[in-house]
Design a protein around this motif. Structure first.
Motif, PDB file in Angstrom:
ATOM      1  N   VAL A 138       9.080  17.065  -7.897  1.00 48.20           N
ATOM      2  CA  VAL A 138       9.075  16.964  -6.436  1.00 48.20           C
ATOM      3  C   VAL A 138       7.694  17.197  -5.827  1.00 48.20           C
ATOM      4  O   VAL A 138       7.480  16.883  -4.658  1.00 48.20           O
ATOM      5  N   PHE A 139       6.761  17.728  -6.587  1.00 48.90           N
ATOM      6  CA  PHE A 139       5.482  18.112  -6.004  1.00 48.90           C
ATOM      7  C   PHE A 139       4.456  16.985  -5.933  1.00 48.90           C
ATOM      8  O   PHE A 139       3.509  17.069  -5.167  1.00 48.90           O
ATOM      9  N   TRP A 140       4.621  15.968  -6.733  1.00 46.92           N
ATOM     10  CA  TRP A 140       3.736  14.804  -6.646  1.00 46.92           C
ATOM     11  C   TRP A 140       4.640  13.598  -6.463  1.00 46.92           C
ATOM     12  O   TRP A 140       4.980  12.904  -7.406  1.00 46.92           O
ATOM     13  N   GLN A 141       5.050  13.401  -5.203  1.00 44.18           N
ATOM     14  CA  GLN A 141       5.984  12.329  -4.902  1.00 44.18           C
ATOM     15  C   GLN A 141       5.287  10.981  -4.977  1.00 44.18           C
ATOM     16  O   GLN A 141       4.222  10.794  -4.409  1.00 44.18           O
ATOM     17  N   ARG A 142       5.944  10.084  -5.699  1.00 40.40           N
ATOM     18  CA  ARG A 142       5.453   8.708  -5.816  1.00 40.40           C
ATOM     19  C   ARG A 142       6.649   7.799  -5.614  1.00 40.40           C
ATOM     20  O   ARG A 142       7.700   8.017  -6.208  1.00 40.40           O
TER      21      ARG A 142
END
Length: 159
Positions: free
Chosen positions: A125-129
């Motif tokens: 969830v912390f590096w949403q792509r």
């Protein structure tokens, strides 16, 4: 001898090629292992959040999301550790290839189902792509690297 080009024995050239294969395999296994470690670490930072991302795919019952999130993350961590160890490299490369082909197929099927997801979940969830065809291409590219490692890895004989 004063020849312009030194002679190279067949055994010497085979040894050189073998060294090149080992070096290339080591680079590839650490690259794939690092990718898996980073993706797993992103998921580990918030497993319940990753489970919620899995829920956006609308493919699993709610009760299964957390166990699936844990299993996916554990599989990525275990495979990264296996690749870093260098043991049974052919089998590790085959599993990594299968995993990334599965990810590519899963992503493509989700896109074809018409899902528009802000977060594919690849890194938790912390590096949403966003989920898109670039996700599929990236997974296929990693699968290609896995296939190269598979080709460079000695196959274990079964007797």
């Amino acid at each position: 001898r004063l020849d312009a080009e030194p002679e190279v024995s067949p055994a010497g050239s085979a040894h050189h090629a073998d060294g090149w294969h080992r070096s290339a395999a080591a680079i590839l296994r650490f690259l794939i292992g690092a990718i898996l470690l980073v993706t797993a670490a992103g998921k580990l930072l918030d497993i319940p959040g990753f489970a919620r991302v899995l829920g956006t795919y609308q493919a699993f019952p709610q009760v299964a999301l957390l166990p699936i999130a844990i299993a996916v993350t554990a599989a990525e961590l275990a495979l990264a550790a296996w690749l870093f160890s260098g043991r049974r490299l052919f089998a590790a490369a085959a599993w990594a290839l299968g995993m990334h082909l599965l990810y590519a197929a899963w992503s493509a099927a989700s896109i074809l189902r018409g899902l528009k997801l802000r977060n594919c979940g690849c890194f938790g969830v912390f590096w949403q792509r966003p989920l898109g065809w670039s996700t599929v291409v990236e997974d296929l590219a990693v699968a290609g690297v896995c296939a190269a490692l598979l080709a460079l890895s000695p196959r274990r004989r079964t007797a």
